[in-house]
Motif scaffolding. Sequence first.
Motif, PDB file in Angstrom:
ATOM      1  N   ASN A   1       0.826  -1.217   0.000  1.00 46.34           N
ATOM      2  CA  ASN A   1       0.000   0.000   0.000  1.00 46.34           C
ATOM      3  C   ASN A   1       0.858   1.264   0.000  1.00 46.34           C
ATOM      4  O   ASN A   1       0.520   2.268  -0.643  1.00 46.34           O
ATOM      5  CB  ASN A   1      -0.927  -0.007   1.213  1.00 46.34           C
ATOM      6  N   LYS A   2       1.993   1.191   0.726  1.00 42.19           N
ATOM      7  CA  LYS A   2       2.887   2.351   0.724  1.00 42.19           C
ATOM      8  C   LYS A   2       3.441   2.612  -0.662  1.00 42.19           C
ATOM      9  O   LYS A   2       3.520   3.769  -1.116  1.00 42.19           O
ATOM     10  CB  LYS A   2       4.021   2.108   1.716  1.00 42.19           C
ATOM     11  N   ASP A   3       3.841   1.549  -1.362  1.00 48.18           N
ATOM     12  CA  ASP A   3       4.369   1.723  -2.723  1.00 48.18           C
ATOM     13  C   ASP A   3       3.307   2.301  -3.643  1.00 48.18           C
ATOM     14  O   ASP A   3       3.586   3.218  -4.440  1.00 48.18           O
ATOM     15  CB  ASP A   3       4.848   0.367  -3.266  1.00 48.18           C
ATOM     16  N   LYS A   4       2.089   1.765  -3.546  1.00 51.82           N
ATOM     17  CA  LYS A   4       1.006   2.312  -4.369  1.00 51.82           C
ATOM     18  C   LYS A   4       0.748   3.774  -4.044  1.00 51.82           C
ATOM     19  O   LYS A   4       0.514   4.612  -4.930  1.00 51.82           O
ATOM     20  CB  LYS A   4      -0.256   1.492  -4.157  1.00 51.82           C
ATOM     21  N   MET A   5       0.781   4.112  -2.747  1.00 49.58           N
ATOM     22  CA  MET A   5       0.534   5.503  -2.351  1.00 49.58           C
ATOM     23  C   MET A   5       1.625   6.422  -2.881  1.00 49.58           C
ATOM     24  O   MET A   5       1.339   7.554  -3.312  1.00 49.58           O
ATOM     25  CB  MET A   5       0.470   5.565  -0.825  1.00 49.58           C
ATOM     26  N   GLN A   6       2.874   5.974  -2.855  1.00 47.39           N
ATOM     27  CA  GLN A   6       3.955   6.805  -3.385  1.00 47.39           C
ATOM     28  C   GLN A   6       3.760   7.065  -4.875  1.00 47.39           C
ATOM     29  O   GLN A   6       3.960   8.188  -5.352  1.00 47.39           O
ATOM     30  CB  GLN A   6       5.291   6.085  -3.146  1.00 47.39           C
ATOM     31  N   VAL A   7       3.371   6.010  -5.618  1.00 45.76           N
ATOM     32  CA  VAL A   7       3.137   6.199  -7.052  1.00 45.76           C
ATOM     33  C   VAL A   7       2.004   7.187  -7.297  1.00 45.76           C
ATOM     34  O   VAL A   7       2.090   8.095  -8.143  1.00 45.76           O
ATOM     35  CB  VAL A   7       2.841   4.837  -7.706  1.00 45.76           C
ATOM     36  N   LYS A   8       0.911   7.023  -6.554  1.00 46.68           N
ATOM     37  CA  LYS A   8      -0.229   7.939  -6.728  1.00 46.68           C
ATOM     38  C   LYS A   8       0.126   9.367  -6.330  1.00 46.68           C
ATOM     39  O   LYS A   8      -0.300  10.339  -6.976  1.00 46.68           O
ATOM     40  CB  LYS A   8      -1.404   7.438  -5.895  1.00 46.68           C
ATOM     41  N   LYS A   9       0.938   9.509  -5.280  1.00 44.57           N
ATOM     42  CA  LYS A   9       1.345  10.848  -4.835  1.00 44.57           C
ATOM     43  C   LYS A   9       2.180  11.538  -5.907  1.00 44.57           C
ATOM     44  O   LYS A   9       1.988  12.731  -6.200  1.00 44.57           O
ATOM     45  CB  LYS A   9       2.125  10.706  -3.532  1.00 44.57           C
ATOM     46  N   LYS A  10       3.141  10.777  -6.480  1.00 51.40           N
ATOM     47  CA  LYS A  10       3.957  11.364  -7.551  1.00 51.40           C
ATOM     48  C   LYS A  10       3.103  11.740  -8.755  1.00 51.40           C
ATOM     49  O   LYS A  10       3.319  12.777  -9.385  1.00 51.40           O
ATOM     50  CB  LYS A  10       5.050  10.392  -7.959  1.00 51.40           C
ATOM     51  N   THR A  11       2.123  10.903  -9.076  1.00 53.56           N
ATOM     52  CA  THR A  11       1.232  11.213 -10.203  1.00 53.56           C
ATOM     53  C   THR A  11       0.419  12.469  -9.923  1.00 53.56           C
ATOM     54  O   THR A  11       0.231  13.328 -10.814  1.00 53.56           O
ATOM     55  CB  THR A  11       0.293  10.027 -10.446  1.00 53.56           C
ATOM     56  N   ILE A  12      -0.083  12.627  -8.717  1.00 53.44           N
ATOM     57  CA  ILE A  12      -0.873  13.830  -8.355  1.00 53.44           C
ATOM     58  C   ILE A  12       0.004  15.072  -8.393  1.00 53.44           C
ATOM     59  O   ILE A  12      -0.449  16.165  -8.805  1.00 53.44           O
ATOM     60  CB  ILE A  12      -1.503  13.614  -6.967  1.00 53.44           C
ATOM     61  N   ASP A  13       1.282  14.943  -7.962  1.00 57.51           N
ATOM     62  CA  ASP A  13       2.179  16.102  -8.015  1.00 57.51           C
ATOM     63  C   ASP A  13       2.472  16.542  -9.432  1.00 57.51           C
ATOM     64  O   ASP A  13       2.746  17.734  -9.678  1.00 57.51           O
ATOM     65  CB  ASP A  13       3.489  15.754  -7.301  1.00 57.51           C
ATOM     66  N   LEU A  14       2.420  15.621 -10.391  1.00 58.97           N
ATOM     67  CA  LEU A  14       2.697  15.988 -11.779  1.00 58.97           C
ATOM     68  C   LEU A  14       1.493  16.576 -12.508  1.00 58.97           C
ATOM     69  O   LEU A  14       1.638  17.071 -13.625  1.00 58.97           O
ATOM     70  CB  LEU A  14       3.188  14.751 -12.537  1.00 58.97           C
ATOM     71  N   LEU A  15       0.295  16.518 -11.957  1.00 59.30           N
ATOM     72  CA  LEU A  15      -0.906  16.965 -12.658  1.00 59.30           C
ATOM     73  C   LEU A  15      -0.947  18.485 -12.915  1.00 59.30           C
ATOM     74  O   LEU A  15      -1.407  18.909 -13.979  1.00 59.30           O
ATOM     75  CB  LEU A  15      -2.148  16.533 -11.870  1.00 59.30           C
ATOM     76  N   PRO A  16      -0.490  19.362 -11.993  1.00 59.14           N
ATOM     77  CA  PRO A  16      -0.614  20.819 -12.291  1.00 59.14           C
ATOM     78  C   PRO A  16       0.123  21.223 -13.555  1.00 59.14           C
ATOM     79  O   PRO A  16      -0.380  22.031 -14.333  1.00 59.14           O
ATOM     80  CB  PRO A  16      -0.011  21.472 -11.040  1.00 59.14           C
ATOM     81  N   ASP A  17       1.344  20.704 -13.831  1.00 57.95           N
ATOM     82  CA  ASP A  17       2.123  21.091 -15.024  1.00 57.95           C
ATOM     83  C   ASP A  17       2.134  19.907 -15.988  1.00 57.95           C
ATOM     84  O   ASP A  17       3.159  19.250 -16.202  1.00 57.95           O
ATOM     85  CB  ASP A  17       3.524  21.482 -14.587  1.00 57.95           C
ATOM     86  N   THR A  18       0.998  19.665 -16.627  1.00 59.99           N
ATOM     87  CA  THR A  18       0.834  18.450 -17.431  1.00 59.99           C
ATOM     88  C   THR A  18       1.637  18.502 -18.723  1.00 59.99           C
ATOM     89  O   THR A  18       2.297  17.513 -19.112  1.00 59.99           O
ATOM     90  CB  THR A  18      -0.647  18.250 -17.767  1.00 59.99           C
ATOM     91  N   ASP A  19       1.615  19.658 -19.406  1.00 62.14           N
ATOM     92  CA  ASP A  19       2.279  19.732 -20.714  1.00 62.14           C
ATOM     93  C   ASP A  19       3.783  19.532 -20.584  1.00 62.14           C
ATOM     94  O   ASP A  19       4.397  18.745 -21.343  1.00 62.14           O
ATOM     95  CB  ASP A  19       1.977  21.089 -21.353  1.00 62.14           C
ATOM     96  N   ASN A  20       4.391  20.275 -19.628  1.00 66.12           N
ATOM     97  CA  ASN A  20       5.849  20.142 -19.467  1.00 66.12           C
ATOM     98  C   ASN A  20       6.220  18.725 -19.030  1.00 66.12           C
ATOM     99  O   ASN A  20       7.228  18.151 -19.479  1.00 66.12           O
ATOM    100  CB  ASN A  20       6.348  21.141 -18.434  1.00 66.12           C
ATOM    101  N   ASN A  21       5.413  18.177 -18.159  1.00 68.93           N
ATOM    102  CA  ASN A  21       5.717  16.817 -17.679  1.00 68.93           C
ATOM    103  C   ASN A  21       5.590  15.791 -18.808  1.00 68.93           C
ATOM    104  O   ASN A  21       6.366  14.812 -18.876  1.00 68.93           O
ATOM    105  CB  ASN A  21       4.788  16.438 -16.530  1.00 68.93           C
ATOM    106  N   MET A  22       4.586  16.019 -19.710  1.00 62.62           N
ATOM    107  CA  MET A  22       4.445  15.109 -20.845  1.00 62.62           C
ATOM    108  C   MET A  22       5.649  15.188 -21.771  1.00 62.62           C
ATOM    109  O   MET A  22       6.153  14.171 -22.265  1.00 62.62           O
ATOM    110  CB  MET A  22       3.165  15.445 -21.625  1.00 62.62           C
ATOM    111  N   LEU A  23       6.146  16.444 -21.988  1.00 64.62           N
ATOM    112  CA  LEU A  23       7.329  16.596 -22.824  1.00 64.62           C
ATOM    113  C   LEU A  23       8.545  15.918 -22.190  1.00 64.62           C
ATOM    114  O   LEU A  23       9.349  15.246 -22.868  1.00 64.62           O
ATOM    115  CB  LEU A  23       7.622  18.094 -23.056  1.00 64.62           C
TER     116      LEU A  23
END
Length: 639
Positions: free
Chosen positions: A391-413
Amino acid sequence: MEEVDRILIHALKQVGTEVAEETLSVKQFSSELIVQAVVRCIRVIDPGLGSALPTSLPPGMSARFRVGMSLAQACQDIGYKGEIGYQTFLYSNEPEIRSLLMFLVEKLPRESAEASDQPTGKSVVLQRAIAAAIRAQLVVPWLPPNCRLPLHTETQSPGALHSFHVQPLSLPHCTKGPGKNQLKEVNDYQRDILPPVTAQPSHHASVVASILEQHMAELSAAQEWDSEWNSQGLLSRLTPQDYCSRKLSRLRKRIEEQLRSAALPPAESAFWGPRSTSDLSEILQAFRGSAPSEHILTKGTHFTHTRKFTFTQRERSQQAAAGTSTSIPAGHQSESDIQLRQQDEQLSLQEHFQQLCSDVEQLTTDMKHMSVTNAQVLDELKQRDLGNSENKDKMQVKKKTIDLLPDTDNNMLKLQALVEASAKRVVNLASQWEKHRAPLIDEHRRLKEICSNQDLESSRKLSEIKSLHDKIRVSTEEAKKKEEIYKQLVTELENLPQDASRSAYTQRILEIVSNIKKQKEEITKILSDTKELQKEINSLTGKLDRTFAVTDELVFKDAKKDESVRKSYKYLAALHENCNQLIQTIEDTGTILREIRDLEEQIETENVSKTVANLERIQDDYKAIRQENSALAAKVREG
């Protein structure tokens, strides 16, 4: 053959055949001499059969044919298995006459050879006495003990009847193996202390049975070892010493496992594995005995030792208090009161002991239950820890994904750049792997080919070893048969008449044996040279085929591009074909030469058979028969 002919002529002279002094070979025998020799031998072998046969040929041809047929029938009656007929005597053939005379000489009785002037030693006298006793016992019919009369007690004594009882024997040659040195103490014991074989059994009647059993055991052990080595030992590719040591180590390991499983208690043996049902485990379990479980010393825990120590101190204090309380008025109490008090104390102690046992059993069951509960709780805790880590590993992945959502275009590049970089790195690694992969694959193929060649070579050598073992066994059997024949011939030589010079015959036989040995050595040398030449031819042929295959492949690759190389390829194929034809021509030439030699040998054999001379004699006999027939016809007309 000259020595054989001289021996035959000497034997024929002994039976009364009139052989001239200048006759030194069977080749010089005439038809009359052959008939006389055969009839003399038949008369000695079977007087009833030979008495009706004439010792000379009659003048008439028809009577000669009848005598020849009767002689052939007589020879067949006494056991001659070769081809024989009237032509054997009338139109003699040297090999057939020699074989017939050898058979007749061998059939002659040997009693006349025992002359009084023979050297008689102790061994010869003993052997003659044993032979006479055996002949006398064989003549008397055997009767069961209940049917014997007092007359038979001398020849068939009941004392010879005993049971077949076997006892172990200690023999020096049995304790010493091949290639092993015995200790000095063992040698001293065998030389000074070990009694002879006849004194080792407790009963003298068991000596023969024990020796036979020992001999059969040695033979069966040797045969089992040969069969095991030929079937399993050769496949193991080990030396006999290594194979025996490996087999001994496996046997010791198996015995240790059986002893270990038999020495464990039932609970531990059930824990370590299923109980073995072999005979060894059952025997060891029987030796353990069935002692009660309460008498077996077991290792207790700290709690059980503390409780036991406390209970023993309490019992001792109670007994001391009871002793002090009863010691004062002991003089005023009777014995019955003392016994009643002791019985009451014993009952109370037994009740107390039973209560303690029940408490101990209850505590034991509680401890087992708690241990099982503790194990279950530990398992649940481990499972929950694993689930928490996931669960901790899953939470870390989800947390990193949520942190990347505000700057989506740059993160996609950035992700695309990382993916492209990873793809380039994968392509680069793939190209580097291909560079390393090609030589590794070549090396793997080369090693695989070498391994397959080694396997083929080892299997070929193994088959050769098996064939050599078979040849050795066949040669051993043939050597034993020849040894028996040699012993038989030696005994027959000893029984021959002493008129002839035995030393001369012995010298001639030794010369013949030496010549045979020389011929055998020459034949062995020729065979070894032939094998070496065959091996060299096979190696050169294989080398030629491999060279042609490699050259053909290389030239064929270049022939697709260059016209001159294409012509070279055609010339190479034509050269290879012409070489094959040349080799085949040489082999055919060798075959033809061998056939020529065989035909020359057949021609020599026919020349030895005197075919032309026999045909001339047959023509003369045919003319004589016609003249006899015409004379008889004239007499019939006159009459």
